[in-house]
Design an enzyme around this catalytic site. Structure first.
Site, PDB file in Angstrom:
ATOM      1  N   ASP A 182       0.759  -1.250   0.000  1.00  0.00           N
ATOM      2  CA  ASP A 182       0.000   0.000   0.000  1.00  0.00           C
ATOM      3  C   ASP A 182       0.796   1.310   0.000  1.00  0.00           C
ATOM      4  O   ASP A 182       0.628   2.141  -0.872  1.00  0.00           O
ATOM      5  CB  ASP A 182      -0.943   0.033   1.212  1.00  0.00           C
ATOM      6  CG  ASP A 182      -1.664  -1.288   1.401  1.00  0.00           C
ATOM      7  OD1 ASP A 182      -1.515  -2.193   0.567  1.00  0.00           O
ATOM      8  OD2 ASP A 182      -2.387  -1.417   2.393  1.00  0.00           O
ATOM      9  N   GLU A 421       2.327  -9.107  11.558  1.00  0.00           N
ATOM     10  CA  GLU A 421       2.063  -8.784  10.155  1.00  0.00           C
ATOM     11  C   GLU A 421       3.398  -8.450   9.474  1.00  0.00           C
ATOM     12  O   GLU A 421       3.659  -8.880   8.361  1.00  0.00           O
ATOM     13  CB  GLU A 421       1.105  -7.594  10.113  1.00  0.00           C
ATOM     14  CG  GLU A 421       0.589  -7.229   8.743  1.00  0.00           C
ATOM     15  CD  GLU A 421      -0.314  -5.997   8.773  1.00  0.00           C
ATOM     16  OE1 GLU A 421      -0.464  -5.385   9.869  1.00  0.00           O
ATOM     17  OE2 GLU A 421      -0.849  -5.629   7.718  1.00  0.00           O
TER      18      GLU A 421
HETATM   19  C1  9WN Z   1      -5.714  -2.706   2.383  1.00  0.00           C
HETATM   20  C2  9WN Z   1      -4.626  -7.830   4.530  1.00  0.00           C
HETATM   21  C3  9WN Z   1      -4.039  -6.693   3.705  1.00  0.00           C
HETATM   22  C4  9WN Z   1      -2.900  -7.165   2.793  1.00  0.00           C
HETATM   23  C5  9WN Z   1      -2.146  -6.008   2.174  1.00  0.00           C
HETATM   24  C6  9WN Z   1      -1.715  -5.060   3.288  1.00  0.00           C
HETATM   25  C7  9WN Z   1      -2.924  -4.583   4.070  1.00  0.00           C
HETATM   26  C8  9WN Z   1      -5.056  -3.328   3.625  1.00  0.00           C
HETATM   27  C9  9WN Z   1      -5.017  -2.280   4.717  1.00  0.00           C
HETATM   28  O1  9WN Z   1      -3.600  -5.691   4.626  1.00  0.00           O
HETATM   29  O2  9WN Z   1      -3.753  -3.812   3.222  1.00  0.00           O
HETATM   30  O3  9WN Z   1      -5.917  -3.664   1.397  1.00  0.00           O
HETATM   31  O4  9WN Z   1      -6.097  -1.941   5.221  1.00  0.00           O
HETATM   32  O5  9WN Z   1      -3.952  -1.774   5.050  1.00  0.00           O
HETATM   33  O6  9WN Z   1      -1.004  -3.989   2.777  1.00  0.00           O
HETATM   34  O7  9WN Z   1      -1.036  -6.474   1.456  1.00  0.00           O
HETATM   35  O8  9WN Z   1      -3.428  -7.964   1.776  1.00  0.00           O
HETATM   36  O9  9WN Z   1      -3.610  -8.518   5.221  1.00  0.00           O
END
Ligand code: 9WN
Length: 448
Positions: A182, A421
């Protein structure tokens, strides 16, 4: 300092804890990405989670992919979020406003963008795992693979039709969220074009409630841009023809393109292994894989092999070096001498071999890069899921010693059993969410 991390667990305890995370986050038909921060199904998380589940129960792993595929849009896109009823994540389905979009299947609420196409890679891995479990599981996995192959082919066709850039051949993303990375510094220059309008509807961030420190997450200014792009998507009615031509964020993504190439290879391999009668589709997949590899090769610097994304709004090559710059290694896009140079750089002191790192794996951004931030999300921390992707790719390439080394170092990172994470690279402190499902899943794949 040692107090930032719990002591290392022995492998059997670690595996049992990883299995417990997947069980605890399981709603029955989907495993949420994490219990607090991400109470829904994410597209690329689901693929890794399914691999982890396969070590516990092949049938349950297949259900995970089935749940995701049942949310596939009628045009082929696999949406990046499949929503549960949880209301603690923002932006939820109302903000995405996809309920009126005709491509969305009516029984399920989803977001309206996609994520990296790692699903065929997961399916092939699950079929492999099943072959080591039992005859019944092989039967289950192969029958499932034959049934869902056409859906995965349609997903790849959607990417090839709507997202393969005519100018550079890279897969176009229209939101940083589509990259899965992101707030990576890769996207800073392209995001500079995204200027939220005065009519951006107000909102309240909920993600900051799910972490100890807001500095581990993207900034408010970044979130305004993320939300503004959702407004633009809604105004374009999520039309796949219109979106990649009109959104303020349009970037050719080398990492997604490299993954697309190997995922196409895997669909081809599965078609052969399962004797599927789809010669035209297989030929197309081969062509897409070749084009994707060419595009990755083309985006690589001729001296270093580092590959860079392309800002499709102005044709600029975004020369920001992050872990994504090593994407050519994932899909064997480069000639041997250049690949060797790139690999030496990745394993050297600026990256995985940094002498001060707790675990010798690549960070999302090197401490030697100007944008590095050891604690903030995709701007420096180490992500176990990326370590898995690289070690898995090394194994496929036949670099078994290197693959084993990254697996061991990946395990060193996650051995505290919190299933972070992401991790602070110098101390190994878990950051962001804990009990993160894909971290538990890759741990299981490493241990089993
Ligand atoms: C937005 C779920 C996801 C991962 C992404 C990570 C994060 C989301 C957020 O979490 O993104 O899609 O709300 O930050 O960047 O890679 O799939 O784990």
């Amino acid at each position: 300092p040692t107090d930032l991390r719990a002591p290392e667990l022995p492998p059997t305890t670690l595996a049992a804890r990883a299995a417990a995370v997947l069980r605890d986050n399981d709603t029955g038909t989907l495993v949420t990405a994490s219990p607090k921060l991400y109470p829904h199904m994410w597209s690329w998380d689901a693929a890794f989670i399914a691999i982890g589940l396969a070590h516990l129960d092949v049938n349950r792993a297949l259900t995970e992919l089935d749940t995701l595929l049942s949310a596939q849009w009628s045009d082929g896109m696999i949406p990046h979020i499949v929503f549960t009823d949880a209301t603690s994540y923002f932006p939820g389905p109302d903000r995405w406003g996809t309920d009126s979009v005709p491509q969305r299947p009516p029984h399920v609420r989803t977001s309206g963008i996609c994520q990296p196409p790692v699903h065929a890679i997961a399916l092939r891995r699950i079929v492999d795992i099943a072959r080591h479990v039992s005859r019944d599981d092989v039967e289950l996995a192969e029958t499932f693979a034959a049934r869902t192959w056409p859906a995965l082919y349609r997903w790849h066709r959607w990417l090839a039709r709507h997202r393969m850039s005519e100018s550079c051949g890279l897969i176009t993303i229209v939101h940083g969220w589509e990259s899965g990375m992101d707030n990576s510094p890769r996207w800073d220059a392209p995001y500079a074009h995204v200027q939220p309008g005065p009519d951006l509807p107000p909102y309240v961030r909920l993600d900051l409630l799910g972490v100890d420190d807001p500095n581990e997450r993207p900034s408010d200014a970044e979130y305004d841009r993320y939300l503004w792009l959702i407004e633009q998507l809604r105004r374009a009615d999520y039309d796949p023809e219109v979106v990649p031509k009109t959104l303020d964020f349009r970037v050719g993504d080398v990492f997604t393109t490299a993954l697309f190439a190997i995922a196409c290879d895997d669909l081809v391999e599965l078609a052969h292994e399962l004797s599927l009668d789809a010669p035209d589709e297989v030929a197309e997949l081969r062509t897409w894989a070749a084009h994707a590899r060419e595009a990755v090769a083309h985006s690589a610097d001729p001296d270093t092999g580092l590959a860079f994304d392309k800002d499709l709004r102005n044709g600029d090559t975004t020369r920001t070096t992050t872990v994504a710059a090593f994407s050519p290694l994932l899909c064997s896009a480069l000639p041997e001498h250049l690949e060797h140079r790139l690999l030496t750089h990745l394993t050297g002191p600026a990256w995985a071999g940094h002498p001060k790192f707790h675990a010798a794996v690549a960070p999302s951004v090197s401490p030697t890069e100007p944008g590095f931030d050891a604690r903030r999300y995709w701007r420096g921390p180490q992500w176990p899921v990326l370590v898995w992707l690289f070690s898995f790719a090394f194994q496929r390439r036949g670099w078994t010693g290197l693959a084993r080394n990254w697996r061991e170092q990946g395990l060193r990172l996650v051995a505290d059993g919190s299933f972070g994470e992401y991790y602070e690279p110098f101390t190994g402190e878990p950051l962001g969410s804990t009990q993160q499902s894909w971290t538990a899943a890759v741990t299981l794949d490493w241990l089993c």
